[in-house]
Design an enzyme around this catalytic site. Structure first.
Site, PDB file in Angstrom:
ATOM      1  N   GLU A  92      78.891  -3.584 -17.370  1.00  0.00           N
ATOM      2  CA  GLU A  92      77.289  -4.298 -17.063  1.00  0.00           C
ATOM      3  C   GLU A  92      77.463  -4.574 -15.516  1.00  0.00           C
ATOM      4  OE1 GLU A  92      74.920  -4.984 -18.737  1.00  0.00           O
ATOM      5  OE2 GLU A  92      75.981  -4.113 -20.491  1.00  0.00           O
ATOM      6  N   SER A 374      78.398 -45.076 -72.227  1.00  0.00           N
ATOM      7  CA  SER A 374      79.620 -45.833 -71.978  1.00  0.00           C
ATOM      8  C   SER A 374      80.509 -45.900 -71.031  1.00  0.00           C
ATOM      9  CB  SER A 374      80.494 -45.461 -73.441  1.00  0.00           C
ATOM     10  OG  SER A 374      79.659 -45.643 -74.422  1.00  0.00           O
TER      11      SER A 374
END
Length: 753
Positions: A92, A374
């Protein structure tokens, strides 16, 4: 002719003047544009923070989840492998450390190619220019953008060092697949930190930067490899890669499977394990810190998540749903949820909110309010124990209707009898015993204890609350059971322990939250009774499924079998399971909690307790274990081991003519082996009278006429219907009488033949 010349001359002067003024205007305008661009470049040349990824770590300190707008994790240049820097500069910006933001050589070469092409085909941008573009400008190639780019780059070079610019670039640039910055890219593609990159991995990342939408491995593996090898050749040409290393690196294939969507260790993003936990955690974090900070702030969240147990939990729920759906096609839409937490800290290990997060993100563990059936009863029984009841307390007249404001009510149930001890009533889940017990304890008292145990949902003040008609969430009911497993202290559920900023500074400590909900004695007695539910009650399926460790729990089933629950625990882990349809409807014929939910609980708990010891709760000092005579319900003496009333115990007998005479009852025979004459029960210390059984303990002989023999006890007699029948056949009647002083007594009578 002269006139014509003068006219031409004047025209030429006018044209030149117009051109001069136009040029001057344009020059002035251009000057203003340049000045404005320079001013804008100065303002834009700031390396401002970019959105950061929030990382969630599991309970073992390993990355588990991420939250983000842009998947980015900033690192310093020292935390990046040197080969990554070399690869990036090779492809780059080879002269990065030698220019001032603009590379004249690259710009000249790019300009020549652009002139020949009569359009911009090559930018010649340096890393500094690319940083300026990535941070502030549009990617569209125009001369105006290039001017701005150059100005901003120049300002950046004046303001920051080369290392600062390179670090900012590595943290900003896009690497494709939603990954921003070198650390996110390294984790996403290779499952490792940028500091650990190998040369071929660094070369691949550097190769992607130019055109990630074109060169990323997920787009074209061939182009990605070709670009990677180009970077390797450039590194070799610049003297940064020996020939042997180049040959080895170029020969290596690309990673077999890249998983760029995940920064939490590289797990497959299509694997939805933990999705419900992740979403619930996100909601809690957003409530605490705000959406912006969670998605952009780069937080470090240390959670209680256990990936192994989470996977086991999801497999248990989905597996059970699959089994039921095979037997009942209507159950194809069946849903299930699971919550598992540390009994002492409240840390949530696993959370399942449904069968498939992708199909429905609604969390049935935290958001769905359903009747508990329950599974609510232990809260009622705990309230009774807190109010002085014991496991041996007998509930009688259970077949008598209960009066309400509008009518009488006698609930149905699978296991009903005319009387039960509290222990047995809970073990068989008697609805009538629970309904009567709530009448004695009080509905508001029951709700009070439910709130102390962590139930935040509003509960109805109705008699049927005893049967679990109040709606609760699975997570709050599971958390309520932590009080039984944690010596009476309820632990609030906790999904994370602390949060740090991206710099490692602690922002929030999510401390454990505990509430003393019950006495230690009540918690121990409840665990003892709930253990009977597993050993011989409605949850025997736990043992049938192969779970062997000591455990306690309670099943729950609602009307029409629309909801199936089981909340159970060991001394370390509390886990709750629920199954049902989003629109309440029968799950299956006789779809009890013990049938539907217990198998999934047992399957998960076998995985959750691997390596745990077979241990149980230590009896607190405030609880005593007492031998009880089954015939009288009082403390057993030595003679209570025999199944008859000895001859030296005078018993008052009512004569046929109303006279009283001395006499002794006939021996009591026929108690089955399953009903020994003496059994052990636990009581709070001081709750049971110290007097021994009046039927079997030696008494002084007074002779003559006897009145009724009355023994004072603080607990009702604990006989069974079978023993009562045997006593009647022997002419003996044992009655329980409560005197005006509030003391319950046993009265023994026998008719004289």
């Amino acid at each position: 002719m002269v006139f014509m010349r003068r006219a031409v001359l004047l025209g030429m002067v006018a044209i030149v003047s117009a051109l001069a003024w136009t040029g001057a205007y344009r020059l002035t305008a251009f000057t203003w544009v340049v000045a404005a661009e320079l001013e804008g470049a100065t303002a834009l040349a700031e390396l401002t923070p970019r959105p950061q990824t929030t990382i969630v770590y599991d309970r073992h300190g390993q990355p588990a989840f991420t939250f983000f707008v842009e998947q980015r994790i900033d690192v310093t240049l020292d935390q990046v492998s040197p080969v990554m820097v070399q690869a990036l500069l090779a492809v780059e910006d080879q002269r990065f450390f030698n220019h001032n933001g603009l590379d004249a050589v690259r710009i000249g070469a790019a300009a020549w190619r652009n002139i020949r092409a009569r359009r911009i085909i090559q930018g010649g941008s340096t890393i500094t220019q690319q940083l300026a573009r990535a941070a502030h400008l549009s990617p569209k190639r125009t001369f105006e953008r290039k001017l701005r780019e150059a100005m901003i780059a120049s300002r950046l070079e004046q303001r920051y060092s080369k290392r600062e610019i390179l670090e900012a670039y590595l943290n900003t640039v896009y690497f494709g697949e939603g990954l921003y910055g070198v650390e996110a890219a390294s984790r996403g593609y290779f499952g490792k930190s940028a500091s650990d990159l190998q040369v071929e991995e660094a070369a691949l990342l550097a190769a992607i930067v130019r055109a990630p939408s074109h060169d990323a491995p997920g787009v074209s593996r061939a182009r990605a490899k070709a670009r990677r090898n180009l970077v390797l050749r450039l590194m070799r040409g610049q003297g940064n890669l020996p020939e042997a290393d180049f040959t080895a690196a170029a020969a290596r294939p690309l990673p077999g499977v890249t998983r760029p969507g995940d920064l939490a260790g590289g797990s497959d993003p299509t694997d939805a394990v933990g999705a419900y936990f992740r979403e619930e955690l996100r909601r809690q974090l957003v409530a605490q810190f705000g959406n912006e900070r969670v998605l952009r702030g780069g937080l470090r969240v240390y959670s209680t998540y256990d990936p192994v147990l989470q996977k086991a939990a999801e497999q248990a729920i989905v597996g059970r749903i699959t089994q039921i759906a095979k037997a009942r096609r209507q159950a194809k839409d069946l849903q299930g949820s699971l919550v598992s937490m540390d009994a002492h800290t409240g840390d949530v290990f696993a959370l399942v909110g449904g069968r498939d997060f992708a199909s429905s993100s609604f969390n049935r563990a935290t958001q769905a309010k359903r009747q508990a059936g329950s599974a609510f009863k232990p809260i009622l029984y705990a309230a009774a124990l807190e109010r002085g009841y014991s496991p041996a307390t007998i509930l009688t007249s259970l077949d008598s209707p209960i009066g309400t404001a509008s009518e009488t009510w006698l609930p149905d149930g699978e296991h009903e009898a005319s009387q039960y001890t509290i222990r047995r009533a809970l073990q068989v889940s008697s609805n009538r015993a629970a309904a009567q017990l709530m009448q004695q304890v009080g509905t508001t008292t029951t709700i009070y204890y439910a709130q102390r145990l962590g139930i935040k949902t509003s509960l109805p003040v109705v008699p049927s609350l005893a049967l679990g008609t109040g709606e609760v969430t699975l997570v709050e009911l599971t958390a309520a059971y932590t009080a039984f497993a944690n010596r009476g202290t309820a632990s609030a559920p906790r999904l994370f322990t602390r949060v740090e900023g991206s710099d490692g500074v602690a922002l929030f400590h999510n401390t454990e939250r505990h509430t003393r909900a019950l006495s230690e004695e009540t918690a121990y007695m409840m665990s003892s009774m709930l253990a009977d539910v597993i050993s011989g009650g409605t949850a025997t399926g736990v043992r049938a499924a192969g779970f062997k460790l000591p455990a306690a729990g309670k099943t729950g089933t609602t009307d029409d079998y629309s909801d199936a629950w089981f909340i159970g625990y060991t001394p370390q882990v509390v886990t709750g399971v629920w199954f049902g349809l989003d629109t309440p409807a029968p799950i299956m014929a006789r779809g009890f909690g013990g049938t539907v939910a217990v198998p999934a609980w047992a399957t998960f708990m076998k995985a959750a307790t691997v390596g745990h010891k077979a241990e149980w709760f230590e009896m607190p000092a405030g609880v005593e274990k007492v031998a009880i005579c089954r015939l009288s319900g009082a403390r057993a003496g030595p003679s209570c081991q025999h199944q008859y009333i000895p001859a030296d115990v005078p018993v008052g007998m009512v004569g046929t003519k109303g006279t009283m005479a001395a006499g002794y009852p006939a021996p009591i025979q026929g108690l089955p082996p399953s009903e020994p004459s003496v059994y052990e029960e636990i009581f709070s210390v001081g709750a049971l009278s110290s007097e021994l059984c009046p039927l079997h303990s030696p008494q002084p002989s007074y002779g003559g006429i006897w009145s009724d023999s009355i023994a004072s006890v603080t607990q009702p007699a604990s006989t069974t219907p079978l023993v009562d029948a045997e006593l009647r056949r022997a002419g003996v009647r044992v009655e329980r009488v409560t005197g005006t002083d509030g003391i319950s007594r046993v009265v023994i009578r026998q008719k004289h033949p």
